[in-house]
Enzyme design. Structure first.
Site, PDB file in Angstrom:
ATOM      1  N   ARG A 239       0.868  -1.180   0.000  1.00 62.21           N
ATOM      2  CA  ARG A 239       0.000   0.000   0.000  1.00 62.21           C
ATOM      3  C   ARG A 239       0.900   1.224   0.000  1.00 62.21           C
ATOM      4  O   ARG A 239       1.981   1.210   0.595  1.00 62.21           O
ATOM      5  CB  ARG A 239      -0.895   0.032   1.248  1.00 62.21           C
ATOM      6  CG  ARG A 239      -2.020  -0.986   1.253  1.00 62.21           C
ATOM      7  CD  ARG A 239      -3.110  -0.646   0.227  1.00 62.21           C
ATOM      8  NE  ARG A 239      -4.208  -1.591   0.284  1.00 62.21           N
ATOM      9  CZ  ARG A 239      -4.313  -2.695  -0.475  1.00 62.21           C
ATOM     10  NH1 ARG A 239      -3.397  -2.965  -1.378  1.00 62.21           N
ATOM     11  NH2 ARG A 239      -5.362  -3.488  -0.359  1.00 62.21           N
ATOM     12  N   GLU A 268      -3.688   7.737  -3.487  1.00 58.32           N
ATOM     13  CA  GLU A 268      -4.183   7.158  -4.739  1.00 58.32           C
ATOM     14  C   GLU A 268      -5.492   7.828  -5.085  1.00 58.32           C
ATOM     15  O   GLU A 268      -6.334   7.962  -4.197  1.00 58.32           O
ATOM     16  CB  GLU A 268      -4.428   5.646  -4.583  1.00 58.32           C
ATOM     17  CG  GLU A 268      -3.169   4.853  -4.765  1.00 58.32           C
ATOM     18  CD  GLU A 268      -3.343   3.341  -4.683  1.00 58.32           C
ATOM     19  OE1 GLU A 268      -4.442   2.839  -5.012  1.00 58.32           O
ATOM     20  OE2 GLU A 268      -2.389   2.679  -4.280  1.00 58.32           O
ATOM     21  N   HIS A 287      -2.167   0.570  -9.422  1.00 59.28           N
ATOM     22  CA  HIS A 287      -2.668  -0.451  -8.483  1.00 59.28           C
ATOM     23  C   HIS A 287      -3.334  -1.612  -9.242  1.00 59.28           C
ATOM     24  O   HIS A 287      -4.534  -1.875  -9.088  1.00 59.28           O
ATOM     25  CB  HIS A 287      -3.656   0.201  -7.496  1.00 59.28           C
ATOM     26  CG  HIS A 287      -3.837  -0.595  -6.239  1.00 59.28           C
ATOM     27  ND1 HIS A 287      -4.106  -0.030  -5.019  1.00 59.28           N
ATOM     28  CD2 HIS A 287      -3.807  -1.933  -5.997  1.00 59.28           C
ATOM     29  CE1 HIS A 287      -4.229  -0.967  -4.096  1.00 59.28           C
ATOM     30  NE2 HIS A 287      -4.054  -2.143  -4.668  1.00 59.28           N
TER      31      HIS A 287
HETATM   32  P1  NAP Z   1      -0.044 -11.944   3.816  1.00 56.39           P
HETATM   33  O1  NAP Z   1       0.026 -13.336   3.273  1.00 56.39           O
HETATM   34  O2  NAP Z   1      -0.828 -11.701   5.040  1.00 56.39           O
HETATM   35  O3  NAP Z   1       1.462 -11.441   4.023  1.00 56.39           O
HETATM   36  C1  NAP Z   1       1.824 -10.281   4.690  1.00 56.39           C
HETATM   37  C2  NAP Z   1       3.139 -10.560   5.406  1.00 56.39           C
HETATM   38  O4  NAP Z   1       3.619  -9.381   6.020  1.00 56.39           O
HETATM   39  C3  NAP Z   1       3.002 -11.620   6.500  1.00 56.39           C
HETATM   40  O5  NAP Z   1       3.997 -12.565   6.297  1.00 56.39           O
HETATM   41  C4  NAP Z   1       3.158 -10.817   7.769  1.00 56.39           C
HETATM   42  O6  NAP Z   1       3.566 -11.411   8.943  1.00 56.39           O
HETATM   43  C5  NAP Z   1       4.103  -9.719   7.320  1.00 56.39           C
HETATM   44  N1  NAP Z   1       3.991  -8.582   8.218  1.00 56.39           N
HETATM   45  C6  NAP Z   1       2.879  -8.043   8.770  1.00 56.39           C
HETATM   46  N2  NAP Z   1       3.194  -7.007   9.549  1.00 56.39           N
HETATM   47  C7  NAP Z   1       4.536  -6.890   9.525  1.00 56.39           C
HETATM   48  C8  NAP Z   1       5.464  -6.022  10.147  1.00 56.39           C
HETATM   49  N3  NAP Z   1       5.058  -5.042  10.964  1.00 56.39           N
HETATM   50  N4  NAP Z   1       6.774  -6.194   9.885  1.00 56.39           N
HETATM   51  C9  NAP Z   1       7.191  -7.181   9.081  1.00 56.39           C
HETATM   52  N5  NAP Z   1       6.359  -8.056   8.456  1.00 56.39           N
HETATM   53  C10 NAP Z   1       5.047  -7.904   8.677  1.00 56.39           C
HETATM   54  O7  NAP Z   1      -0.624 -10.983   2.718  1.00 56.39           O
HETATM   55  P2  NAP Z   1      -0.383 -11.005   1.147  1.00 56.39           P
HETATM   56  O8  NAP Z   1      -1.470 -11.746   0.501  1.00 56.39           O
HETATM   57  O9  NAP Z   1       1.019 -11.379   0.861  1.00 56.39           O
HETATM   58  O10 NAP Z   1      -0.613  -9.449   0.821  1.00 56.39           O
HETATM   59  C11 NAP Z   1       0.218  -8.461   1.401  1.00 56.39           C
HETATM   60  C12 NAP Z   1      -0.318  -7.079   1.094  1.00 56.39           C
HETATM   61  O11 NAP Z   1      -0.148  -6.804  -0.288  1.00 56.39           O
HETATM   62  C13 NAP Z   1      -1.835  -6.906   1.325  1.00 56.39           C
HETATM   63  O12 NAP Z   1      -2.128  -6.621   2.676  1.00 56.39           O
HETATM   64  C14 NAP Z   1      -2.162  -5.754   0.408  1.00 56.39           C
HETATM   65  O13 NAP Z   1      -2.031  -4.531   1.091  1.00 56.39           O
HETATM   66  C15 NAP Z   1      -1.101  -5.836  -0.675  1.00 56.39           C
HETATM   67  N6  NAP Z   1      -1.642  -6.256  -1.990  1.00 56.39           N
HETATM   68  C16 NAP Z   1      -1.518  -5.403  -3.033  1.00 56.39           C
HETATM   69  C17 NAP Z   1      -1.935  -5.797  -4.281  1.00 56.39           C
HETATM   70  C18 NAP Z   1      -1.774  -4.878  -5.451  1.00 56.39           C
HETATM   71  O14 NAP Z   1      -2.577  -4.914  -6.357  1.00 56.39           O
HETATM   72  N7  NAP Z   1      -0.736  -4.073  -5.486  1.00 56.39           N
HETATM   73  C19 NAP Z   1      -2.525  -7.041  -4.483  1.00 56.39           C
HETATM   74  C20 NAP Z   1      -2.659  -7.868  -3.390  1.00 56.39           C
HETATM   75  C21 NAP Z   1      -2.220  -7.462  -2.141  1.00 56.39           C
HETATM   76  P3  NAP Z   1       4.297 -12.774   9.380  1.00 56.39           P
HETATM   77  O15 NAP Z   1       5.758 -12.566   9.168  1.00 56.39           O
HETATM   78  O16 NAP Z   1       3.910 -12.926  10.806  1.00 56.39           O
HETATM   79  O17 NAP Z   1       3.762 -13.879   8.524  1.00 56.39           O
HETATM   80  C1  GLV Z   2      -5.227  -5.382  -3.610  1.00 59.08           C
HETATM   81  O1  GLV Z   2      -4.675  -4.351  -3.459  1.00 59.08           O
HETATM   82  C2  GLV Z   2      -5.462  -6.329  -2.577  1.00 59.08           C
HETATM   83  O2  GLV Z   2      -5.212  -6.012  -1.407  1.00 59.08           O
HETATM   84  O3  GLV Z   2      -5.915  -7.445  -2.896  1.00 59.08           O
END
Ligand code: NAP
Ligand code: GLV
Length: 330
Positions: A239, A268, A287
Site C-alpha cells: 500500500r 491514490e 494499483h
Molecule cells: P499476507 O500473506 O498476510 O502477508 C503479509 C506478510 O507481512 C506476512 O507474512 C506478515 O507477517 C508480514 N507482516 C505483517 N506485519 C509486519 C510487520 N510489521 N513487519 C514485518 N512483516 C510484517 O498478505 P499477502 O497476501 O502477501 O498481501 C500483502 C499485502 O499486499 C496486502 O495486505 C495488500 O495490502 C497488498 N496487496 C496489493 C496488491 C496490489 O494490487 N498491489 C494485491 C494484493 C495485495 P508474518 O511474518 O507474521 O507472517
Molecule cells: C489489492 O490491493 C489487494 O489487497 O488485494
C-alpha cells in the site's frame, strides 16, 4: 421468497454476479469511478450485504448508517480500507480473497522490478519519440543487472513468498525480513532471514509486501531510504502509505537510491501534477497487482461465495474476522 438485499460497488465478472443473484436482490454501482463516501453510505443504508473494493472506505459512521448490514465481502486481500474492529463489534462477517491473487501480484512485482532496473518504460518512450537511431550508443540505456543480484523481501507472506521464488528463477540471492521468522522457507528455498536494517543495506532490490497497519504506516521513511545502497531499487506492491511519499521523492530526486517501481501510491490516485511524475527513475502503475483475467475472476468468484455463505448464515471460505462466529453462535 425473501431475498436479502446486497450492493456490489463495482462491475465484476458476470458469473460472480450470477452466483450472487441466485441468493440475493442485487444492486450494482453503475459507474467506473468509485462511489464517493456519501454515495456509498447512501447505497448501503438499507442493505443486508455488500461486495466491496479497496477504494471503498468502511468506517464506524458508515456502519452506523447501515443498521441491517450483516456481511461485507472485500474483493482484495488487503483490509486497510475497513475498520475491522467496528465491523466485528457489530457482528458483521468480513470476507476477503487471500491466496488467489498471490502469483499474479508477484508476477507484477517482477514486471516492475525488471522494468525499473532495465529502464523499459523510459526507453519505450524514447522509441515512440523517434530516437531509436542513436539508441545503440555503447553508453546509452545502461541499467541494473537483475540476475545474480540480491533481492530483499519485506513481509514474507503469500505475495512475498511468490516474489522471492521468482527471484530464485533469476539466480538472485534472497534475504527477507518479516514479523515472524520462517525456518521452513529458509530450509526449502535457502532464503536468509535478517533484520530490516540489514535487508535495506544489503539488497540490490527491496520488494515490499507487508499489509498496511498502524505498525507499517510509513515503514519506509528517510532513515530507511538512507540505509539502502545508492544503486538499489525499491519496489512497492503493498500500500502507498507504507512508504513516506515525501521521503521517497527526495530519495529518487537526490539519488539516495537508483529507482522505484510502484504499483501503489499515497495518495491514490497520484495527483497528475505530483513532482514524482517528472522523474525518469520511477515506474508507476495504477494499483493493478492482481489484474490478470484469471486472478480477478477467481477473486470475484471467491468474494461472491463468501458473500452468499455469510448471507445464508454459513461460514465463509475466507473470513478476516473469524471471532464473529463465536458471537453469532456459529
Ligand atoms: P499476507 O500473506 O498476510 O502477508 C503479509 C506478510 O507481512 C506476512 O507474512 C506478515 O507477517 C508480514 N507482516 C505483517 N506485519 C509486519 C510487520 N510489521 N513487519 C514485518 N512483516 C510484517 O498478505 P499477502 O497476501 O502477501 O498481501 C500483502 C499485502 O499486499 C496486502 O495486505 C495488500 O495490502 C497488498 N496487496 C496489493 C496488491 C496490489 O494490487 N498491489 C494485491 C494484493 C495485495 P508474518 O511474518 O507474521 O507472517
Ligand atoms: C489489492 O490491493 C489487494 O489487497 O488485494
Amino acid at each position: 421468497m425473501f431475498k436479502p438485499r446486497v450492493y456490489v460497488t463495482r462491475q465484476i465478472f458476470p458469473d460472480a454476479l450470477d452466483l450472487i443473484e441466485k441468493s440475493a436482490e442485487l444492486e450494482l454501482w453503475p459507474d467506473d469511478e468509485p462511489p464517493s463516501p456519501e454515495q456509498l453510505k447512501e447505497a448501503l443504508s438499507e442493505m443486508d450485504g455488500a461486495l466491496i473494493n479497496v477504494m471503498d472506505r468502511i468506517d464506524g459512521p458508515l456502519l452506523d448508517a447501515a443498521p441491517k448490514l450483516r456481511v461485507l465481502s472485500q474483493v482484495a486481500v488487503g483490509l486497510d480500507n475497513i475498520d475491522l474492529a467496528e465491523a466485528t463489534r457489530r457482528e458483521i462477517m468480513v470476507g476477503f480473497t487471500p491466496g488467489v491473487l498471490a502469483k499474479s501480484t508477484a508476477d507484477l512485482a517482477f514486471a516492475l522490478l525488471l522494468a525499473t532496473a532495465r529502464r523499459v518504460v523510459e526507453s519505450d518512450k524514447w522509441v515512440r519519440e523517434g530516437n531509436w537511431k542513436i539508441s545503440h550508443h555503447p553508453m546509452f540505456w545502461l541499467g541494473s543487472e537483475v540476475n545474480g543480484s540480491t533481492l530483499g523481501i519485506l513481509g514474507m507472506g503469500g505475495i512475498g513468498l511468490e516474489t522471492a521464488k521468482r527471484g530464485l528463477g533469476f539466480d538472485m540471492k534472497v534475504m527477507y525480513h518479516s514479523r515472524t521468522r520462517k525456518p521452513e522457507l529458509e530450509a526449502e528455498y535457502g532464503f536468509k532471514y535478517a533484520s530490516m536494517n540489514q535487508v535495506l543495506a544489503k539488497s540490490d532490490f527491496v520488494s515490499i509486501h507487508v499489509p498496511l497497519t498502524p505498525e507499517t504506516h510509513k515503514f519506509i521513511g528517510e532513515k530507511q531510504l538512507k540505509k539502502m545502497k545508492p544503486t538499489a531499487i525499491l519496489v512497492n506492491l503493498s500500500r502507498g502509505a507504507v512508504i513516506d511519499t515525501g521521503a521517497l521523492y527526495k530519495a529518487l530526486n537526490e539519488g539516495w537510491i537508483a529507482g522505484a517501481g510502484l504499483d501503489v501510491f499515497d495518495p491514490e490516485p497520484v495527483p497528475p501534477d505530483h513532482p514524482i511524475l517528472a522523474l525518469n527513475n520511477v515506474v508507476i502503475l495504477p494499483h493493478i497487482g492482481s489484474a490478470s483475467n484469471r486472478s480477478r475472476r477467481e477473486m470475484h468468484l471467491l468474494a461472491a461465495r463468501n458473500l452468499v455463505a455469510g448471507l445464508n448464515g454459513e461460514r465463509m471460505e475466507q473470513i478476516a474476522n473469524p471471532e464473529v462466529y463465536k458471537s453469532l453462535g456459529m
